[in-house]
Motif scaffolding. Structure first.
Motif, PDB file in Angstrom:
ATOM      1  N   ASP A 345       0.830  -1.201   0.000  1.00  0.00           N
ATOM      2  CA  ASP A 345       0.000   0.000   0.000  1.00  0.00           C
ATOM      3  C   ASP A 345       0.867   1.255   0.000  1.00  0.00           C
ATOM      4  OD1 ASP A 345      -2.427  -1.559   0.281  1.00  0.00           O
ATOM      5  OD2 ASP A 345      -1.774  -1.928   2.339  1.00  0.00           O
ATOM      6  N   GLU A 346       0.268   2.367  -0.365  1.00  0.00           N
ATOM      7  CA  GLU A 346       0.991   3.634  -0.371  1.00  0.00           C
ATOM      8  C   GLU A 346       1.405   3.990   1.057  1.00  0.00           C
ATOM      9  OE1 GLU A 346       0.524   8.258  -1.978  1.00  0.00           O
ATOM     10  OE2 GLU A 346      -1.174   6.859  -2.047  1.00  0.00           O
ATOM     11  N   GLY A 347       2.618   4.493   1.200  1.00  0.00           N
ATOM     12  CA  GLY A 347       3.118   4.892   2.505  1.00  0.00           C
ATOM     13  C   GLY A 347       4.196   5.938   2.362  1.00  0.00           C
ATOM     14  N   GLU A 348       4.408   6.692   3.401  1.00  0.00           N
ATOM     15  CA  GLU A 348       5.387   7.775   3.363  1.00  0.00           C
ATOM     16  C   GLU A 348       6.788   7.235   3.126  1.00  0.00           C
ATOM     17  OE1 GLU A 348       6.972  11.476   6.167  1.00  0.00           O
ATOM     18  OE2 GLU A 348       5.303  10.198   6.830  1.00  0.00           O
ATOM     19  N   ARG A 350       7.939   5.582   0.541  1.00  0.00           N
ATOM     20  CA  ARG A 350       8.063   4.373  -0.271  1.00  0.00           C
ATOM     21  C   ARG A 350       8.370   4.735  -1.721  1.00  0.00           C
ATOM     22  NH1 ARG A 350       3.134   0.463   2.034  1.00  0.00           N
ATOM     23  NH2 ARG A 350       4.014   0.245   4.146  1.00  0.00           N
ATOM     24  N   TRP A 353       4.803   1.125  -4.768  1.00  0.00           N
ATOM     25  CA  TRP A 353       3.756   0.407  -4.038  1.00  0.00           C
ATOM     26  C   TRP A 353       2.693  -0.058  -5.034  1.00  0.00           C
ATOM     27  CZ3 TRP A 353       4.485   5.670  -3.921  1.00  0.00           C
ATOM     28  CH2 TRP A 353       3.439   6.475  -4.386  1.00  0.00           C
ATOM     29  N   LYS A 355      -1.691  -0.640  -5.729  1.00  0.00           N
ATOM     30  CA  LYS A 355      -3.046  -0.290  -5.308  1.00  0.00           C
ATOM     31  C   LYS A 355      -4.046  -1.048  -6.180  1.00  0.00           C
ATOM     32  CE  LYS A 355      -3.811   3.823  -8.221  1.00  0.00           C
ATOM     33  NZ  LYS A 355      -4.133   5.269  -8.243  1.00  0.00           N
ATOM     34  N   CYS A 369       2.563   1.706  -8.646  1.00  0.00           N
ATOM     35  CA  CYS A 369       2.733   3.163  -8.529  1.00  0.00           C
ATOM     36  C   CYS A 369       4.135   3.492  -8.050  1.00  0.00           C
ATOM     37  CB  CYS A 369       1.720   3.735  -7.537  1.00  0.00           C
ATOM     38  SG  CYS A 369       0.013   3.257  -7.846  1.00  0.00           S
ATOM     39  N   THR A 370       4.667   4.644  -8.501  1.00  0.00           N
ATOM     40  CA  THR A 370       6.001   5.052  -8.084  1.00  0.00           C
ATOM     41  C   THR A 370       5.953   6.419  -7.399  1.00  0.00           C
ATOM     42  OG1 THR A 370       6.512   6.183 -10.164  1.00  0.00           O
ATOM     43  CG2 THR A 370       7.003   3.826 -10.047  1.00  0.00           C
ATOM     44  N   GLN A 371       7.024   6.716  -6.725  1.00  0.00           N
ATOM     45  CA  GLN A 371       7.135   7.943  -5.931  1.00  0.00           C
ATOM     46  C   GLN A 371       6.992   9.191  -6.797  1.00  0.00           C
ATOM     47  OE1 GLN A 371      10.992   8.614  -3.906  1.00  0.00           O
ATOM     48  NE2 GLN A 371       9.865   8.280  -2.000  1.00  0.00           N
ATOM     49  N   GLU A 375       2.241   5.345 -13.006  1.00  0.00           N
ATOM     50  CA  GLU A 375       1.364   4.222 -12.705  1.00  0.00           C
ATOM     51  C   GLU A 375       1.328   3.279 -13.900  1.00  0.00           C
ATOM     52  OE1 GLU A 375      -2.517   5.364 -11.467  1.00  0.00           O
ATOM     53  OE2 GLU A 375      -1.828   6.357  -9.630  1.00  0.00           O
TER      54      GLU A 375
END
Length: 551
Positions: A345-348, A350, A353, A355, A369-371, A375
């Motif tokens: 999952d998305e997180g600070e 990362r 992640w 979805k 997904c990337t920072q 997508e």
């Protein structure tokens, strides 16, 4: 002719040789267990203490009758000379019958993983033969210096005692061979080191973790194959000697990437692997309660897995799962490396992640997904959230190595399920089989229950539980039973003693006791399954213990 055979000078050496041959025959089962324990004597003796029963009983069936009949013959031939010929035949008959009983006992326990007659096993057998030859030579010398029936009998009984102590006889031979094996391993180790360093452009990646190493290395190898020529260590090769063999036999000058799975059961094992592979980059899959029998604590597990990151050169790539626990802490304390976090999952913080996850009989779908806001829609044959987690970790490493998100998605679509790791198999008569029989662990078992719960139809779980969890084994297997209660309709448990905590967990969640079936082995489980299944059922095989954990 018969009288000449029954003379102690002929009869005693013949009996001794027969006993020695039978003793050597008795070593096969013990050598097999020693091999399954990676030739580690502490593990071998732990197996013998906890699990050995039928094999040792079979060994006793060889030695005891022969020793008893031999002693009786030696006594009675002096008391009843007319019956001596019959006792001579009786000794031979008992030896043959005992050997046949031993072989029949062995056949009743078919091995899941057969003994492999490697060069090391052949050297071990040679050592056993030499040790037996020394005893036989000593016995022969004594017999020809002392002409007394009591001496003959004592010497023969000493040989029978060797059969009775065969588990320790094998251990003695293994201990004697250890210096030689270390020298041989060192020679091959040095040769592999030279081979891997000859190609200065070779990208060397190490993968370690408590769970998911094998799946992750194949996922990463497939993804990186979109850009590079990759060599991945095959199967579950994750020991120094296994990886040494791969480097010596399979690594070619045109390989651009080498990915090594690094397993560990003791503190310092990963450090030894890194001395061989000289990794430039590292990927940590997880840290959990695995092999606690040998590690002793989760802190030792974390320290050992981190040996991979400690071995990386400055600015080497270090990829960590953001688990909010040990892995995240290790990421936070790491300095001097090009490090990155990943998660499902998305997180600070990362780098990558996933979805919009969805799972079904056809596999899994998700958006990668990337920072930096990219997508990409991804599909894979792999089942389960933990497999998506492994894919995301591999995507993080691939991004760091210059692949585009589109190349990564293309590679993900090509990833094939690893055998016995949530492998979806179409069964007969409309039954679906999920094969997750390889090395179950608490996290993987929990995910397997989650995957099973997403399938339509009636759910049947076949499992012997989990092992090598140290003092936590009972607690974690009980928790496994509680999780199983929410996903399964029928539980088939293999092994009465080891699965008791699972039964307790199931009953604690009000699981129908009539739907808990306890069987002795996998063969019985399969037979029972044939009487229970119907079209539309989903059968999950969760773990399959190796032979050294049979009850």
């Amino acid at each position: 002719m018969l009288d000449m055979f029954l003379s102690p000078w002929v009869y005693s050496p013949v009996i001794i040789i027969l006993a020695a041959l039978l003793a050597l025959g008795c070593t096969k089962g013990y050598i097999h267990m020693l091999q399954l324990e990676s030739y580690q004597l502490p593990g071998y003796f732990r197996w013998f203490k906890q699990n050995d029963n039928k094999l040792y009983t079979a060994t006793l069936l060889v030695a005891l009758p022969a020793a008893i009949v031999d002693a009786a013959y030696t006594f009675l031939r002096n008391q009843l000379p007319d019956a001596s010929a019959w006792w001579g035949y009786a000794v031979s008959a008992v030896l043959v019958v005992s050997a046949l009983i031993f072989m029949s006992q062995q056949k009743k326990q078919p091995a899941k993983k057969l003994l492999v007659y490697t060069a090391r096993v052949k050297r071990l057998v040679a050592a056993i033969v030499v040790l037996e030859a020394l005893v036989l030579a000593a016995a022969t010398v004594v017999m020809y210096f002392y002409n007394a029936p009591a001496i003959f009998l004592a010497l023969r009984l000493a040989l029978y005692a060797l059969v009775l102590l065969m588990p320790f006889w094998v251990a003695l031979a293994a201990a004697v061979m250890q210096p030689i094996e270390r020298a041989i391993a060192k020679k091959y180790f040095k040769e592999a080191q030279r081979n891997i360093l000859e190609n200065e452009a070779l990208i060397r990646i190490g993968i370690t973790g408590s769970y998911g190493k094998t799946s992750t290395k194949f996922i990463l190898g497939t993804i990186l194959g979109e850009k590079y020529r990759v060599l991945v260590t095959p199967s579950s090769y994750n020991t120094p000697m296994g990886v040494t063999r791969v480097i010596r036999e399979q690594l070619m000058p045109d390989h651009e990437v080498f990915i090594a799975e690094m397993g560990a059961r003791h503190v310092g094992d990963i450090k030894e692997m890194c001395e061989l592979v000289k990794p430039m980059h590292g990927l940590l899959t997880s840290i959990g309660p695995q092999h606690l029998e040998t590690f002793g604590s989760i802190e030792n597990v974390a320290a050992t897995k981190y040996e991979l990151m400690e071995a990386l050169p400055e600015n080497g790539i270090a990829i960590f799962p953001d688990d909010g626990a040990h892995c995240t802490r290790l990421y936070t304390t790491t300095e001097g490396l090009d490090k990155a976090l990943f998660g499902v999952d998305e997180g600070e913080g990362r780098l990558v992640w996933a979805k919009d996850l969805s799972f079904g009989p056809e596999g899994s779908r998700f958006t990668l997904c990337t920072q930096d806001g990219q997508e990409e829609e991804c599909t894979t044959q792999l089942l389960g959230r933990h497999n998506v987690q492994n894919i995301v970790g591999c995507a993080a490493m691939a991004l760091k190595l210059g692949l585009t998100l589109q190349e990564i998605a293309k590679g993900i679509a090509k990833v094939e399920p690893v055998e016995h790791r949530l492998q979806l198999i179409p069964g007969a008569n409309g039954v679906t089989v999920i094969d997750d029989a390889f090395n179950a662990n608490p996290a993987g078992a929990r995910m397997a229950m989650e995957v099973l719960g997403q399938f339509p139809g009636r759910h049947i779980v076949i499992t012997p539980g989990m092992v090598e969890l140290g003092e936590q084994e009972t607690k974690l297997n009980r928790a496994f039973g509680e999780q199983m209660a929410s996903a399964a309709d029928i539980a088939i448990l293999v092994g009465e003693k080891r699965t008791r905590p699972i039964v307790e967990g199931l009953l604690a969640q009000k699981f129908d006791e009539d739907n808990i079936k306890v069987v002795a082995n996998l063969e019985e489980a399969t037979q029972l399954l044939g009487t229970l299944t119907r079209a539309g059922d989903v059968v999950l095989f969760e773990n399959d213990l190796p032979d050294n954990y049979n009850e």
